[in-house]
Motif scaffolding. Structure first.
Motif: not given
Length: 69
Positions: A16-20, A23-30, A37-45
């Motif tokens: 759900n996080i990734a889909e949202r 939808q907002k055309h946002m990178t994991q970094a942004r 949080i770090t990009t790595d944490s977001l990726c793992r989530m």
């Protein structure tokens, strides 16, 4: 059994996080920057490896993400 169930919840939340985010055309970094949080944490989530903590469930974090286009 409980461990598998938690994994399924983490996977559902992560997808759900990734889909949202997409939808907002946002990178994991942004998105990570906005949420503090770090990009790595977001990726793992997003992959369901870890679940978000309470910090991400706060109104402030959700508001910052919702405001971004």
């Amino acid at each position: 059994m409980k461990e598998k169930r938690l994994s399924s919840v983490a996977e559902l939340v992560g997808s759900n996080i990734a889909e949202r985010r997409k939808q907002k055309h946002m990178t994991q970094a942004r998105m990570g920057e906005l949420l503090g949080i770090t990009t790595d944490s977001l990726c793992r989530m997003e992959r369901g490896i870890i679940a978000p903590n309470r910090k991400l469930a706060t109104h402030d974090a959700q508001s910052q993400f919702a405001e971004q286009q």
